[in-house]
Design a protein around this motif. Structure first.
Motif, PDB file in Angstrom:
ATOM      1  N   ARG A  58       0.823  -1.202   0.000  1.00  0.00           N
ATOM      2  CA  ARG A  58       0.000   0.000   0.000  1.00  0.00           C
ATOM      3  C   ARG A  58       0.853   1.247   0.000  1.00  0.00           C
ATOM      4  NH1 ARG A  58      -5.097  -0.417   3.927  1.00  0.00           N
ATOM      5  NH2 ARG A  58      -6.419  -1.309   2.355  1.00  0.00           N
ATOM      6  N   HIS A  59       0.260   2.311  -0.476  1.00  0.00           N
ATOM      7  CA  HIS A  59       0.931   3.610  -0.464  1.00  0.00           C
ATOM      8  C   HIS A  59       1.000   4.113   0.972  1.00  0.00           C
ATOM      9  CE1 HIS A  59       1.818   7.767  -1.566  1.00  0.00           C
ATOM     10  NE2 HIS A  59       2.243   7.256  -2.696  1.00  0.00           N
ATOM     11  N   ALA A  60       2.109   4.730   1.358  1.00  0.00           N
ATOM     12  CA  ALA A  60       2.332   5.134   2.745  1.00  0.00           C
ATOM     13  C   ALA A  60       1.308   6.153   3.234  1.00  0.00           C
ATOM     14  CB  ALA A  60       3.738   5.695   2.906  1.00  0.00           C
ATOM     15  N   GLN A  61       0.779   6.986   2.335  1.00  0.00           N
ATOM     16  CA  GLN A  61      -0.166   8.012   2.754  1.00  0.00           C
ATOM     17  C   GLN A  61      -1.469   7.416   3.256  1.00  0.00           C
ATOM     18  OE1 GLN A  61      -0.506  10.334  -0.783  1.00  0.00           O
ATOM     19  NE2 GLN A  61       1.007  11.816  -0.119  1.00  0.00           N
ATOM     20  N   PHE A  62      -1.827   6.226   2.788  1.00  0.00           N
ATOM     21  CA  PHE A  62      -3.126   5.675   3.118  1.00  0.00           C
ATOM     22  C   PHE A  62      -3.086   4.682   4.272  1.00  0.00           C
ATOM     23  CE2 PHE A  62      -3.425   6.850  -1.394  1.00  0.00           C
ATOM     24  CZ  PHE A  62      -4.390   7.826  -1.270  1.00  0.00           C
ATOM     25  N   LEU A  63      -1.934   4.451   4.847  1.00  0.00           N
ATOM     26  CA  LEU A  63      -1.855   3.540   5.978  1.00  0.00           C
ATOM     27  C   LEU A  63      -2.388   4.214   7.230  1.00  0.00           C
ATOM     28  CD1 LEU A  63       1.633   1.903   5.452  1.00  0.00           C
ATOM     29  CD2 LEU A  63      -0.596   0.915   5.013  1.00  0.00           C
ATOM     30  N   ALA A  64      -3.223   3.525   7.964  1.00  0.00           N
ATOM     31  CA  ALA A  64      -3.739   3.973   9.260  1.00  0.00           C
ATOM     32  C   ALA A  64      -4.475   5.303   9.164  1.00  0.00           C
ATOM     33  CB  ALA A  64      -2.603   4.062  10.279  1.00  0.00           C
ATOM     34  N   ARG A  65      -5.278   5.476   8.152  1.00  0.00           N
ATOM     35  CA  ARG A  65      -6.105   6.674   8.030  1.00  0.00           C
ATOM     36  C   ARG A  65      -7.555   6.270   8.200  1.00  0.00           C
ATOM     37  NH1 ARG A  65      -3.454  10.960   9.298  1.00  0.00           N
ATOM     38  NH2 ARG A  65      -1.718  11.371   7.948  1.00  0.00           N
ATOM     39  N   THR A  66      -8.088   6.491   9.388  1.00  0.00           N
ATOM     40  CA  THR A  66      -9.478   6.161   9.667  1.00  0.00           C
ATOM     41  C   THR A  66     -10.127   7.364  10.326  1.00  0.00           C
ATOM     42  OG1 THR A  66      -8.829   3.877  10.053  1.00  0.00           O
ATOM     43  CG2 THR A  66     -10.994   4.533  10.824  1.00  0.00           C
ATOM     44  N   VAL A  67     -11.281   7.751   9.816  1.00  0.00           N
ATOM     45  CA  VAL A  67     -12.029   8.863  10.387  1.00  0.00           C
ATOM     46  C   VAL A  67     -13.311   8.284  10.980  1.00  0.00           C
ATOM     47  CG1 VAL A  67     -13.197  11.044   9.922  1.00  0.00           C
ATOM     48  CG2 VAL A  67     -11.077  10.491   8.732  1.00  0.00           C
ATOM     49  N   PHE A  68     -13.505   8.478  12.272  1.00  0.00           N
ATOM     50  CA  PHE A  68     -14.690   7.974  12.950  1.00  0.00           C
ATOM     51  C   PHE A  68     -15.786   9.029  12.971  1.00  0.00           C
ATOM     52  CE2 PHE A  68     -11.312   5.428  14.921  1.00  0.00           C
ATOM     53  CZ  PHE A  68     -11.826   4.167  14.666  1.00  0.00           C
ATOM     54  N   VAL A  69     -17.028   8.577  12.855  1.00  0.00           N
ATOM     55  CA  VAL A  69     -18.189   9.462  12.953  1.00  0.00           C
ATOM     56  C   VAL A  69     -18.737   9.327  14.367  1.00  0.00           C
ATOM     57  CG1 VAL A  69     -20.479   9.955  12.067  1.00  0.00           C
ATOM     58  CG2 VAL A  69     -18.706   9.153  10.514  1.00  0.00           C
ATOM     59  N   HIS A  70     -18.712  10.424  15.115  1.00  0.00           N
ATOM     60  CA  HIS A  70     -19.218  10.420  16.486  1.00  0.00           C
ATOM     61  C   HIS A  70     -20.606  11.053  16.520  1.00  0.00           C
ATOM     62  CE1 HIS A  70     -15.411   9.131  18.160  1.00  0.00           C
ATOM     63  NE2 HIS A  70     -14.789  10.045  17.426  1.00  0.00           N
ATOM     64  N   ASN A  71     -21.531  10.426  17.190  1.00  0.00           N
ATOM     65  CA  ASN A  71     -22.893  10.932  17.389  1.00  0.00           C
ATOM     66  C   ASN A  71     -23.588  11.269  16.072  1.00  0.00           C
ATOM     67  OD1 ASN A  71     -22.461  10.724  20.152  1.00  0.00           O
ATOM     68  ND2 ASN A  71     -21.643  12.809  20.256  1.00  0.00           N
ATOM     69  N   ASN A  72     -23.382  10.455  15.053  1.00  0.00           N
ATOM     70  CA  ASN A  72     -23.991  10.665  13.734  1.00  0.00           C
ATOM     71  C   ASN A  72     -23.679  12.036  13.146  1.00  0.00           C
ATOM     72  OD1 ASN A  72     -25.135   8.120  13.692  1.00  0.00           O
ATOM     73  ND2 ASN A  72     -26.973   8.804  14.759  1.00  0.00           N
ATOM     74  N   ASN A  73     -22.527  12.591  13.473  1.00  0.00           N
ATOM     75  CA  ASN A  73     -22.118  13.901  12.965  1.00  0.00           C
ATOM     76  C   ASN A  73     -21.230  13.689  11.736  1.00  0.00           C
ATOM     77  OD1 ASN A  73     -21.611  16.557  12.614  1.00  0.00           O
ATOM     78  ND2 ASN A  73     -20.736  16.907  14.638  1.00  0.00           N
ATOM     79  N   VAL A  74     -21.879  13.468  10.590  1.00  0.00           N
ATOM     80  CA  VAL A  74     -21.163  13.147   9.359  1.00  0.00           C
ATOM     81  C   VAL A  74     -20.424  14.373   8.828  1.00  0.00           C
ATOM     82  CG1 VAL A  74     -21.436  12.316   6.995  1.00  0.00           C
ATOM     83  CG2 VAL A  74     -22.826  11.356   8.825  1.00  0.00           C
ATOM     84  N   GLU A  75     -21.006  15.568   9.004  1.00  0.00           N
ATOM     85  CA  GLU A  75     -20.380  16.777   8.480  1.00  0.00           C
ATOM     86  C   GLU A  75     -19.017  17.019   9.126  1.00  0.00           C
ATOM     87  OE1 GLU A  75     -23.562  16.772   9.592  1.00  0.00           O
ATOM     88  OE2 GLU A  75     -24.595  16.874   7.656  1.00  0.00           O
ATOM     89  N   GLU A  76     -18.933  16.810  10.430  1.00  0.00           N
ATOM     90  CA  GLU A  76     -17.655  16.990  11.129  1.00  0.00           C
ATOM     91  C   GLU A  76     -16.627  15.974  10.638  1.00  0.00           C
ATOM     92  OE1 GLU A  76     -14.888  18.709  13.526  1.00  0.00           O
ATOM     93  OE2 GLU A  76     -16.932  19.426  13.165  1.00  0.00           O
TER      94      GLU A  76
END
Length: 87
Positions: A2-20
């Motif tokens: 994998r490309h190094a930029q994409f390793l361990a990139r996870t964005v969690f959605v808290h309290n159904n706040n998709v915009e944040e």
């Protein structure tokens, strides 16, 4: 592999706040210059335009590095007083 930029990139959605979560993702992609790369590769870039862009980016990086060095020099706290006794 994998490309190094994409390793361990996870964005969690808290309290159904998709915009944040989208804002955080956009910020991450912007810092890693993914958007810039996407915009550059959407259309064909002629070789002379590639050379001009790369030369401009090199000159800009040199200018920014020099300017940051000058700013850090001016902002130093431990400078010797150039005019001692003239307070």
């Amino acid at each position: 592999m994998r490309h190094a930029q994409f390793l361990a990139r996870t964005v969690f959605v808290h309290n159904n706040n998709v915009e944040e979560a989208c804002r955080i993702l956009n910020r991450i992609l912007g810092k890693e210059e993914i958007f810039d790369q996407f915009r550059r590769t959407r259309f064909y870039e002629k070789p002379y335009q590639v050379r001009r862009r790369i030369n401009f980016e090199k000159c800009k990086a040199i200018y920014n590095e020099d300017m940051n060095r000058k700013i850090q020099f001016v902002l130093r706290k431990n400078r010797v007083d150039p005019f001692p006794g003239c307070n």
